[in-house]
Design an enzyme around this catalytic site. Structure first.
Site, short mmCIF file in Angstrom:
data_model
loop_
_atom_site.label_atom_id
_atom_site.label_comp_id
_atom_site.label_asym_id
_atom_site.label_seq_id
_atom_site.Cartn_x
_atom_site.Cartn_y
_atom_site.Cartn_z
CD GLU A 116 -3.03 -1.08 2.22
OE1 GLU A 116 -2.73 -0.56 3.30
OE2 GLU A 116 -4.15 -1.59 1.99
CD GLU A 130 -4.09 -6.08 2.22
OE1 GLU A 130 -4.95 -5.45 2.87
OE2 GLU A 130 -2.88 -5.91 2.34
C1 BG6 Z 1 -4.58 -3.15 4.62
C2 BG6 Z 1 -3.27 -3.65 5.15
O1 BG6 Z 1 -4.61 -1.78 4.76
O2 BG6 Z 1 -5.75 -3.50 5.25
C3 BG6 Z 1 -3.38 -4.85 6.08
O3 BG6 Z 1 -2.36 -3.94 4.12
C4 BG6 Z 1 -4.59 -4.68 6.95
O4 BG6 Z 1 -2.19 -4.97 6.79
C5 BG6 Z 1 -5.83 -4.63 6.08
O5 BG6 Z 1 -4.72 -5.64 7.96
C6 BG6 Z 1 -7.13 -4.53 6.85
O6 BG6 Z 1 -7.07 -3.48 7.75
P1 BG6 Z 1 -7.37 -3.66 9.29
O7 BG6 Z 1 -7.01 -2.39 9.89
O8 BG6 Z 1 -8.81 -3.98 9.39
O9 BG6 Z 1 -6.51 -4.79 9.74
#
Ligand code: BG6
Length: 480
Positions: A185, A379
């Site tokens: 990111e 993701e």
């Molecule tokens: C992304 C990151 O921003 O979102 C992850 O690359 C992160 O590391 C994921 O876990 C989800 O966000 P969160 O804050 O719900 O864990």
């Protein structure tokens, strides 16, 4: 199971995604040094620290808990976890290498053999099950020593340390890892410099200057990594990694449309333009001028950036963003992590993240139209509270609904003509949330018995979504 009427290409890489610091635990084992995540407290305090200036990177165990220290203990349980991923039919598993396992301080000349051996074991285990590793080289895990002694990525020295690190891991894993991502990111940097750039802005006034300077160092470091990777592992495919959130204008007022476009360029496009096209885009000049940003570059940087362009774009997709030029205080701060104002057409998750599957189709089309390189959704997922029923089951239909609609959106985008390599659902096994430092925010197909008060056996359990995703992979997305 509904027939999707959409077809995913043969060889589509279905799988799941994680990051070392949110998963491994064993924060002091195997010679590992401390990194950023080790000093981030769990719970509500974390998000506040992430968004304000002046964090001192000290731990205070009298006030806070530090869930990343133990995480879900993948370090000791990776065989069991990988067997579960294999049971779901994963073709690919995204994980990161914790830099401070390989170079505990970050600036040593020689790597830590125990750290290298750990990832050898993990990659071997994945291959034993026919799962391809997809490795993020830097995922919010800057070694703490580089933060405290050097000021994180503000400092040009980190380029040199990073180069040493990537040379070591490319040489070591050249026969085991083909898919690599450089910085997780990367464009989130200006938003939360602490995570990606490993520093807390000196002040709000210096935030942008420091962040864009840090980003320039990462662009150079990423380009070096791409060049080295291609030399050392000729068949490698190396991608950049963006957080992508399409920006919608609140209404058809041209002022708002223009504003949304500008925000999208800066947030969504700037880093991709540099890393995919190999050039700073022209629109950034005005932005730099108007915000008093002046980037220090060295001779040869721009050539390097030109030569070290990525092979594909990977990105995370959780939400879209809705923008309006003039926002009232009541309209902002509604919980969407990437900002903007509330979109009246969208529901939000329990953490206020707006749920928008069509936004994923829009993102894929925007990215493909702009760059024409293969894309990879690395993701996506729903952070939710799960309940274990009396019979021990976890019936996470809300997660299945969320994933089904997002996978459908990907299928539509493929039909639109987008070249998509694969999909790795975030947090395929429950882990520690990055922004909130909670266990309670669960994303997994696999439930982990671990809670925010520190209790729990760490036992693993298949949720309803486990069997659903298994069938999605088995039918290559034909049954959703
Ligand atoms: C992304 C990151 O921003 O979102 C992850 O690359 C992160 O590391 C994921 O876990 C989800 O966000 P969160 O804050 O719900 O864990």
């Amino acid at each position: 199971m509904a027939k999707s009427n959409l077809s995913f290409p043969e060889g589509f890489l279905w799988g799941g995604a994680t990051a070392a610091n949110q998963l491994e635990g064993a924060y002091k084992e195997g010679g590992k040094g401390l990194n950023l995540a080790d000093v981030l407290p769990g719970g509500k305090a974390r998000l506040k620290l992430l968004s304000q200036a002046g964090f001192d990177f000290e731990m205070d165990t009298t006030k806070y808990s530090y869930p990343n220290h133990e995480a879900i203990d993948f370090y000791h349980r990776y065989k069991e976890d990988i067997a579960l991923f294999a049971e779901m039919g994963f073709k690919v598993f995204r994980l990161s290498i914790a830099w401070s396992r390989i170079f505990p301080n970050g600036d040593e000349l020689e790597p830590n053999e125990e750290g290298l051996a750990f990832y050898d074991r993990v990659f071997d285990e994945l291959h034993k099950h026919g799962i391809e590793p997809l490795v993020t080289i830097a995922h919010y895990e800057t070694p703490l020593h580089l933060i405290k002694e050097y000021g994180g990525w503000k400092n040009r020295k980190l380029v040199e340390f990073f180069e040493r690190y990537v040379k070591v891991i490319f040489n070591r894993y050249k026969n085991k890892v083909k898919y690599w991502l450089t910085f997780n990111e990367i464009n989130g940097a200006t938003h939360m410099p602490l995570f990606g750039l490993g520093f807390s802005p000196t002040s709000e006034e210096t935030r942008l200057q420091e962040s864009f300077q840090g980003l320039h160092h990462q662009f150079v470091a990423s380009a070096i990594a791409v060049k080295l990777g291609h030399e050392i592992i000729p068949e490698s495919q190396i991608g950049c990694m963006l957080i992508y959130a399409p920006v919608y204008a609140y209404d058809s007022n041209p002022e708002n449309v223009m504003y949304a476009q500008q925000e999208s360029r800066i947030f969504n496009n700037f880093c991709g333009d540099v890393q995919v096209r190999g050039e700073y885009p022209s629109f950034i000049n005005r932005y730099f001028r108007e915000n008093d940003i002046d980037i220090a570059m060295e001779d040869g940087d721009l050539e390097l950036i030109k030569e070290g362009t990525v092979d594909f774009i990977s990105f995370s997709y959780y939400m879209s963003r809705t923008e309006k030029k003039k926002k009232s205080p009541e309209e902002v701060g509604h919980g969407n992590l990437v900002g903007g104002i509330k979109n009246p057409f969208l529901e939000a998750s329990d953490w206020g993240w707006e749920i928008d599957p069509i936004g994923l189709r829009i993102s894929l089309n925007e990215l493909y139209d702009r760059y024409q390189v293969p894309l990879f959704v690395v993701e996506n997922g729903l952070g939710a509270y799960d309940k274990v029923e009396e019979d021990g089951s976890v019936r996470d239909d809300y997660r299945i609904d969320y994933l089904r609609e997002h996978i459908r959106a990907m299928g539509e985008a493929i039909d639109d003509g987008v070249e998509l390599m694969g999909y790795t659902a975030w947090g395929c096994i429950d882990l520690v949330s990055a922004s909130s430092g909670e266990y309670a925010k669960r994303y997994g197909f696999i439930y982990v018995d671990k809670h925010d008060d520190g209790s729990g056996t760490l036992d693993r359990k298949r949720k309803k979504s486990f069997f659903w995703y298994q069938n999605v992979i088995e039918t290559n997305g034909e049954e959703l």
